[in-house]
Scaffold this motif. Sequence first.
Motif, PDB file in Angstrom:
ATOM      1  N   GLY A 121       2.040  -0.512 -12.193  1.00  0.00           N
ATOM      2  CA  GLY A 121       1.445   0.526 -11.369  1.00  0.00           C
ATOM      3  C   GLY A 121       0.200   0.109 -10.617  1.00  0.00           C
ATOM      4  O   GLY A 121      -0.457   0.941  -9.985  1.00  0.00           O
ATOM      5  N   THR A 122      -0.162  -1.168 -10.660  1.00  0.00           N
ATOM      6  CA  THR A 122      -1.364  -1.632  -9.974  1.00  0.00           C
ATOM      7  C   THR A 122      -0.996  -2.540  -8.805  1.00  0.00           C
ATOM      8  O   THR A 122       0.093  -3.109  -8.763  1.00  0.00           O
ATOM      9  CB  THR A 122      -2.294  -2.388 -10.932  1.00  0.00           C
ATOM     10  N   ARG A 123      -1.944  -2.680  -7.889  1.00  0.00           N
ATOM     11  CA  ARG A 123      -1.718  -3.513  -6.697  1.00  0.00           C
ATOM     12  C   ARG A 123      -2.863  -4.493  -6.511  1.00  0.00           C
ATOM     13  O   ARG A 123      -4.022  -4.151  -6.704  1.00  0.00           O
ATOM     14  CB  ARG A 123      -1.611  -2.642  -5.449  1.00  0.00           C
ATOM     15  N   GLU A 124      -2.508  -5.713  -6.131  1.00  0.00           N
ATOM     16  CA  GLU A 124      -3.482  -6.701  -5.701  1.00  0.00           C
ATOM     17  C   GLU A 124      -2.965  -7.338  -4.423  1.00  0.00           C
ATOM     18  O   GLU A 124      -1.983  -8.087  -4.444  1.00  0.00           O
ATOM     19  CB  GLU A 124      -3.704  -7.766  -6.770  1.00  0.00           C
ATOM     20  N   GLY A 125      -3.588  -7.017  -3.314  1.00  0.00           N
ATOM     21  CA  GLY A 125      -3.089  -7.498  -2.029  1.00  0.00           C
ATOM     22  C   GLY A 125      -1.696  -6.977  -1.758  1.00  0.00           C
ATOM     23  O   GLY A 125      -1.453  -5.762  -1.783  1.00  0.00           O
ATOM     24  N   GLU A 169       0.831  -1.207   0.000  1.00  0.00           N
ATOM     25  CA  GLU A 169       0.000   0.000   0.000  1.00  0.00           C
ATOM     26  C   GLU A 169       0.864   1.254   0.000  1.00  0.00           C
ATOM     27  O   GLU A 169       0.550   2.251  -0.677  1.00  0.00           O
ATOM     28  CB  GLU A 169      -0.920  -0.005   1.218  1.00  0.00           C
ATOM     29  N   ARG A 170       1.970   1.230   0.744  1.00  0.00           N
ATOM     30  CA  ARG A 170       2.875   2.387   0.748  1.00  0.00           C
ATOM     31  C   ARG A 170       3.460   2.614  -0.631  1.00  0.00           C
ATOM     32  O   ARG A 170       3.493   3.751  -1.128  1.00  0.00           O
ATOM     33  CB  ARG A 170       3.996   2.179   1.772  1.00  0.00           C
ATOM     34  N   VAL A 171       3.941   1.553  -1.280  1.00  0.00           N
ATOM     35  CA  VAL A 171       4.502   1.697  -2.627  1.00  0.00           C
ATOM     36  C   VAL A 171       3.444   2.219  -3.587  1.00  0.00           C
ATOM     37  O   VAL A 171       3.714   3.108  -4.413  1.00  0.00           O
ATOM     38  CB  VAL A 171       5.076   0.349  -3.115  1.00  0.00           C
ATOM     39  N   GLU A 172       2.234   1.710  -3.498  1.00  0.00           N
ATOM     40  CA  GLU A 172       1.133   2.182  -4.342  1.00  0.00           C
ATOM     41  C   GLU A 172       0.895   3.674  -4.131  1.00  0.00           C
ATOM     42  O   GLU A 172       0.696   4.428  -5.099  1.00  0.00           O
ATOM     43  CB  GLU A 172      -0.130   1.393  -4.007  1.00  0.00           C
ATOM     44  N   GLN A 173       0.955   4.128  -2.893  1.00  0.00           N
ATOM     45  CA  GLN A 173       0.756   5.558  -2.598  1.00  0.00           C
ATOM     46  C   GLN A 173       1.860   6.408  -3.219  1.00  0.00           C
ATOM     47  O   GLN A 173       1.609   7.495  -3.742  1.00  0.00           O
ATOM     48  CB  GLN A 173       0.706   5.767  -1.089  1.00  0.00           C
ATOM     49  N   TRP A 174       3.101   5.907  -3.182  1.00  0.00           N
ATOM     50  CA  TRP A 174       4.211   6.654  -3.774  1.00  0.00           C
ATOM     51  C   TRP A 174       4.041   6.770  -5.291  1.00  0.00           C
ATOM     52  O   TRP A 174       4.340   7.811  -5.878  1.00  0.00           O
ATOM     53  CB  TRP A 174       5.537   5.976  -3.436  1.00  0.00           C
ATOM     54  N   ILE A 175       3.584   5.684  -5.915  1.00  0.00           N
ATOM     55  CA  ILE A 175       3.328   5.737  -7.362  1.00  0.00           C
ATOM     56  C   ILE A 175       2.240   6.757  -7.659  1.00  0.00           C
ATOM     57  O   ILE A 175       2.386   7.601  -8.563  1.00  0.00           O
ATOM     58  CB  ILE A 175       2.926   4.341  -7.887  1.00  0.00           C
ATOM     59  N   GLU A 176       1.155   6.699  -6.928  1.00  0.00           N
ATOM     60  CA  GLU A 176       0.038   7.624  -7.159  1.00  0.00           C
ATOM     61  C   GLU A 176       0.456   9.068  -6.908  1.00  0.00           C
ATOM     62  O   GLU A 176       0.049   9.972  -7.645  1.00  0.00           O
ATOM     63  CB  GLU A 176      -1.129   7.240  -6.250  1.00  0.00           C
ATOM     64  N   GLU A 177       1.288   9.295  -5.913  1.00  0.00           N
ATOM     65  CA  GLU A 177       1.785  10.646  -5.644  1.00  0.00           C
ATOM     66  C   GLU A 177       2.591  11.175  -6.828  1.00  0.00           C
ATOM     67  O   GLU A 177       2.447  12.339  -7.238  1.00  0.00           O
ATOM     68  CB  GLU A 177       2.650  10.634  -4.389  1.00  0.00           C
ATOM     69  N   ALA A 178       3.456  10.313  -7.396  1.00  0.00           N
ATOM     70  CA  ALA A 178       4.261  10.736  -8.551  1.00  0.00           C
ATOM     71  C   ALA A 178       3.379  11.037  -9.752  1.00  0.00           C
ATOM     72  O   ALA A 178       3.618  12.015 -10.483  1.00  0.00           O
ATOM     73  CB  ALA A 178       5.280   9.647  -8.890  1.00  0.00           C
ATOM     74  N   VAL A 179       2.360  10.210  -9.971  1.00  0.00           N
ATOM     75  CA  VAL A 179       1.460  10.429 -11.105  1.00  0.00           C
ATOM     76  C   VAL A 179       0.693  11.734 -10.940  1.00  0.00           C
ATOM     77  O   VAL A 179       0.528  12.509 -11.901  1.00  0.00           O
ATOM     78  CB  VAL A 179       0.502   9.233 -11.255  1.00  0.00           C
ATOM     79  N   ARG A 180       0.223  12.024  -9.745  1.00  0.00           N
ATOM     80  CA  ARG A 180      -0.479  13.295  -9.511  1.00  0.00           C
ATOM     81  C   ARG A 180       0.424  14.490  -9.785  1.00  0.00           C
ATOM     82  O   ARG A 180      -0.036  15.565 -10.176  1.00  0.00           O
ATOM     83  CB  ARG A 180      -0.995  13.352  -8.070  1.00  0.00           C
ATOM     84  N   ALA A 181       1.733  14.284  -9.607  1.00  0.00           N
ATOM     85  CA  ALA A 181       2.687  15.379  -9.827  1.00  0.00           C
ATOM     86  C   ALA A 181       3.165  15.458 -11.272  1.00  0.00           C
ATOM     87  O   ALA A 181       3.989  16.318 -11.602  1.00  0.00           O
ATOM     88  CB  ALA A 181       3.877  15.224  -8.895  1.00  0.00           C
ATOM     89  N   GLY A 182       2.666  14.557 -12.152  1.00  0.00           N
ATOM     90  CA  GLY A 182       3.015  14.646 -13.565  1.00  0.00           C
ATOM     91  C   GLY A 182       3.710  13.449 -14.157  1.00  0.00           C
ATOM     92  O   GLY A 182       3.979  13.420 -15.366  1.00  0.00           O
ATOM     93  N   ALA A 183       4.036  12.429 -13.365  1.00  0.00           N
ATOM     94  CA  ALA A 183       4.705  11.238 -13.894  1.00  0.00           C
ATOM     95  C   ALA A 183       3.751  10.441 -14.778  1.00  0.00           C
ATOM     96  O   ALA A 183       2.527  10.481 -14.604  1.00  0.00           O
ATOM     97  CB  ALA A 183       5.216  10.368 -12.755  1.00  0.00           C
ATOM     98  N   ARG A 184       4.319   9.703 -15.719  1.00  0.00           N
ATOM     99  CA  ARG A 184       3.529   8.816 -16.583  1.00  0.00           C
ATOM    100  C   ARG A 184       3.901   7.364 -16.278  1.00  0.00           C
ATOM    101  O   ARG A 184       5.069   7.046 -16.054  1.00  0.00           O
ATOM    102  CB  ARG A 184       3.803   9.115 -18.060  1.00  0.00           C
TER     103      ARG A 184
END
Length: 475
Positions: free
Chosen positions: A350-354, A330-345
């Motif tokens: 980039g997906t998580r299951e469990g 979940e932490r790694v997923e949050q870091w990915i989402e944070e980067a995407v919100r800031a402009g990363a592609r």
Amino acid sequence: MDVRTFWLAGRPATGDREFTVTNPHDGREVGRHSVPTDAQVEEAVAAADAVARQAAALPVHVRAEALAHVSRRLAERAGELAELITAENGKPILWARGEVTRAIATFRFAAEETRRWSGEVQRLDTEPTGAGRLAYLSRVPYGPVLAITPFNFPLNLVAHKVAPAVAVGAPVVVKPAPATPLTALLLGELLAETDLPAGMFSVLPVENERASRLVHDPRLPVVSFTGSAPVGYAIADEIPRKHVTLELGGNAAAVVLADADLDWAASRVALYSNYQAGQSCIAVQRVIVEQPVYDDFVERLLPAVGALVTGDPSDEKTQVGPLVSEAAAERVEQWIEEAVRAGARVLAGGTREGATITPTVLTDVPADAKVAREEVFGPVMILQPAASADEAYAMVNDSRYGLQAGVFTRSLDAAFRANRELEVGGLIIGDVPSYRADQMPYGGVKDSGIGREGLASAMRDLTYEKTMVITGLTL
């Protein structure tokens, strides 16, 4: 299910509580172990302190044979150990077998280094005042070692603390990671088969909160910690008078220069950004590619990442398994989402299951994003173009970490230039930064730690130099 004992001054013991270890992939129970009481922890430390002089005086052949015995027994029980690592850590069996093989070698190297561990002699009559004098230089252990080990290599990183301690004659108290204690407890079983004296080792699976008492105990003058930088430096700050060695985090960069073999580089980067689910401090996190070959490299990289097999870690074909827990994922997923919100592609994953994160490739990541600045400790890489080797090397150094880096090039000049300029403890030319030979010095600079592992290096780190001068000799 049987409850595993822990190891108290070389003998099996049980406490007043139990802890259950579960598999990160499916949540099933892997095993249970007994938890030491405070009184038993005190008994283990007292035993280590009491045996310290005897341990330091152990004949070389006793220490070497104990280490060789553990190496042989690890080989005999390799299959069992690999399955246990996979079960409690979630590491694919492919990588678990590799870890066991490395631990076998680590103890073998330690036995060999022990037999080479000897003093030096210096003639002092190089000046008139030293006539008839000879200096004998030896190394002496500081004393008992507190070894605090992480979850990501539950066997070999314990081996890298236990083996050099035994080699120099230092008692060792192991506090394994709470998520993966069962492998360390099995290693304790093998150590108990040796002729090492009682008190020479203990394996205490206590909670992290209870480790503070061990850290501060003056009878454990050496603290050897592997883990995150914030925790490691907090420990060092709390005990400024102790000898502390820290193997901390990384933000490992792989540089691909224009003359590199792009197929080789792409295949290695794809695999070693995601091996151990990225839970290695030298897993590839930043990929810096010289601009003329950037697009070509990306075209080769993405299919290689997509071809990685993600799934059940007990499956022989699986290359990428779960992280150690769903909370970690979940932490790694949050870091990915944070980067995407800031402009990363997101170019892949980039997906998580469990507890599982699909192998992820990001580009256009802002320089201040966590996935660019911190240790992600997950299967995530970021792609960054560089206009030149100058810019690439500057980008590698633009990090508070400095553990290892890799440079893909066919130029010897470029290799030696990288060695001069890159601020890292280890540099791998022609491959990813994720390579480690267990006999070589291993450690970092900046916020990646203090001291070195690798058997001979660690043995020096656990000891101080002592000089004896003999007078009245005829040389």
